[in-house]
Design a protein around this motif. Structure first.
Motif, mmCIF file in Angstrom:
data_model
loop_
_atom_site.group_PDB
_atom_site.id
_atom_site.type_symbol
_atom_site.label_atom_id
_atom_site.label_comp_id
_atom_site.label_asym_id
_atom_site.label_seq_id
_atom_site.Cartn_x
_atom_site.Cartn_y
_atom_site.Cartn_z
ATOM 1 N N ASN A 84 0.926 -1.422 0.088
ATOM 2 C CA ASN A 84 0.275 0.470 -0.416
ATOM 3 C C ASN A 84 0.986 1.134 -0.051
ATOM 4 O O ASN A 84 0.750 2.177 -0.388
ATOM 5 C CB ASN A 84 -0.733 -0.065 1.302
ATOM 6 C CG ASN A 84 -1.727 -0.968 0.746
ATOM 7 O OD1 ASN A 84 -2.672 -1.872 -0.203
ATOM 8 N ND2 ASN A 84 -2.326 -1.806 2.051
ATOM 9 N N ALA A 85 1.922 1.501 0.544
ATOM 10 C CA ALA A 85 3.378 2.250 0.775
ATOM 11 C C ALA A 85 3.616 2.730 -0.665
ATOM 12 O O ALA A 85 3.793 3.435 -1.669
ATOM 13 C CB ALA A 85 4.325 2.311 2.147
ATOM 14 N N LEU A 86 3.885 1.637 -1.771
ATOM 15 C CA LEU A 86 4.126 1.765 -2.903
ATOM 16 C C LEU A 86 3.688 2.267 -4.000
ATOM 17 O O LEU A 86 3.552 2.936 -4.852
ATOM 18 C CB LEU A 86 4.877 -0.045 -3.243
ATOM 19 C CG LEU A 86 5.363 0.435 -4.711
ATOM 20 C CD1 LEU A 86 6.322 1.236 -4.669
ATOM 21 C CD2 LEU A 86 5.441 -1.811 -5.114
ATOM 22 N N LEU A 87 1.624 1.679 -3.823
ATOM 23 C CA LEU A 87 1.055 1.973 -4.464
ATOM 24 C C LEU A 87 0.639 4.063 -4.359
ATOM 25 O O LEU A 87 0.311 4.842 -4.999
ATOM 26 C CB LEU A 87 -0.485 1.296 -3.883
ATOM 27 C CG LEU A 87 -0.338 0.337 -4.435
ATOM 28 C CD1 LEU A 87 -2.380 0.192 -4.138
ATOM 29 C CD2 LEU A 87 -0.846 0.074 -6.014
ATOM 30 N N LYS A 88 0.557 4.344 -2.895
ATOM 31 C CA LYS A 88 0.983 5.575 -2.742
ATOM 32 C C LYS A 88 1.782 6.780 -3.199
ATOM 33 O O LYS A 88 2.127 7.492 -3.682
ATOM 34 C CB LYS A 88 0.607 6.236 -1.161
ATOM 35 C CG LYS A 88 0.402 7.596 -0.599
ATOM 36 C CD LYS A 88 -0.733 8.150 -1.446
ATOM 37 C CE LYS A 88 -1.570 8.426 0.217
ATOM 38 N NZ LYS A 88 -2.429 8.564 0.311
ATOM 39 N N ALA A 89 3.304 5.954 -3.486
ATOM 40 C CA ALA A 89 3.806 6.330 -3.879
ATOM 41 C C ALA A 89 4.238 6.722 -4.894
ATOM 42 O O ALA A 89 4.597 7.258 -6.246
ATOM 43 C CB ALA A 89 5.906 5.036 -3.416
ATOM 44 N N ASP A 99 -3.414 16.723 -4.833
ATOM 45 C CA ASP A 99 -5.132 15.089 -5.531
ATOM 46 C C ASP A 99 -4.575 13.759 -4.842
ATOM 47 O O ASP A 99 -6.027 12.933 -4.190
ATOM 48 C CB ASP A 99 -4.492 14.714 -7.083
ATOM 49 C CG ASP A 99 -5.173 16.047 -7.629
ATOM 50 O OD1 ASP A 99 -5.698 17.077 -7.409
ATOM 51 O OD2 ASP A 99 -4.948 15.946 -8.910
ATOM 52 N N VAL A 100 -3.515 13.465 -3.922
ATOM 53 C CA VAL A 100 -2.799 11.988 -3.743
ATOM 54 C C VAL A 100 -2.569 12.158 -2.129
ATOM 55 O O VAL A 100 -3.009 11.223 -1.297
ATOM 56 C CB VAL A 100 -1.936 11.204 -4.480
ATOM 57 C CG1 VAL A 100 -1.621 10.215 -3.839
ATOM 58 C CG2 VAL A 100 -2.304 11.289 -5.937
ATOM 59 N N ALA A 101 -1.927 12.890 -1.997
ATOM 60 C CA ALA A 101 -1.148 12.804 -0.554
ATOM 61 C C ALA A 101 -2.259 12.458 0.534
ATOM 62 O O ALA A 101 -1.745 11.810 1.481
ATOM 63 C CB ALA A 101 0.214 13.798 -0.266
#
Length: 158
Positions: A84-89, A99-101
Motif C-alpha cells: 500500500n505504501a508502494l501504491l501511494k508512492a 490530489d493524492v497525498a
C-alpha cells in the motif's frame, strides 16, 4: 545482300547504355530525408515514453521484492503495508500531490479504482491493513496482482 537496297547497307542498331541508378532523382532525396526525420521522431517519442514510464518499472520491481519477502516470511501485515505504501508512492509520482497525498480509506480505494484502466476492484480491508492488528492472508495474492495491474495500467492525464 542486294546493292540496290540501301537499308541493307545500314549497320545494326546499337542500344544506348543503360541509365544508372546513381545519383537518384531529387524526389528520392526528399523521400529519404522525410523517412530519416520520421524515424528520428519515432525514436525520440519512444525514448520519452520509456523515460516517462521509468517509475512504473521501478514500482513493479519493488512489488516483486515485496512479494518474494512475503513468500519467504509469510508476514501478511508487512506485505500489505509495504504494497500500500508502494501504491501511494507510485500515485504521488504520477499524479499531483494535492490530489493524492491526503486521501485515505474509501477515497483512496475510489481513486485507485477510477484511475485504473479496466476493472480494479481493490478491497478496502486490504488497503487499510496497516491499521488493523492482525490480517489473514486471504486475498493477498490477488491484491498484489491488482497492485501490479494498477502500476502497469493506471491512466495519467498528460
Amino acid at each position: 545482300m542486294n546493292p540496290a537496297d540501301p537499308l541493307a547497307q545500314l549497320h545494326p542498331l546499337r542500344e544506348p547504355a543503360a541509365i544508372g541508378w546513381w545519383p537518384p532523382a531529387p524526389g528520392w532525396w526528399l523521400l529519404l530525408a522525410l523517412v530519416i526525420v520520421g524515424l528520428a521522431a519515432v525514436a525520440w517519442g519512444g525514448l520519452r515514453r520509456y523515460r516517462r514510464n521509468a517509475y512504473r518499472r521501478r514500482g513493479l520491481a519493488q512489488l516483486a521484492q515485496i512479494r518474494s519477502r512475503w513468500l519467504a516470511d509469510n508476514n501478511h501485515l508487512r506485505c500489505l503495508s509495504e504494497a500500500n505504501a508502494l501504491l501511494k508512492a507510485v500515485a504521488l509520482r504520477a499524479y499531483p500531490v494535492r490530489d493524492v497525498a491526503g486521501i485515505s480509506g474509501r477515497d483512496w480505494q475510489d481513486f485507485l479504482d477510477q484511475t485504473m484502466a479496466g476493472n480494479a476492484g481493490f478491497e478496502l480491508r486490504l488497503l487499510q491493513a496497516q491499521y488493523l492488528g492482525e490480517v489473514d492472508g486471504q486475498g493477498l495474492d490477488e491484491h498484489l496482482h491488482q497492485c501490479a495491474s494498477w502500476i502497469k495500467r493506471h491512466r495519467v492525464s498528460a
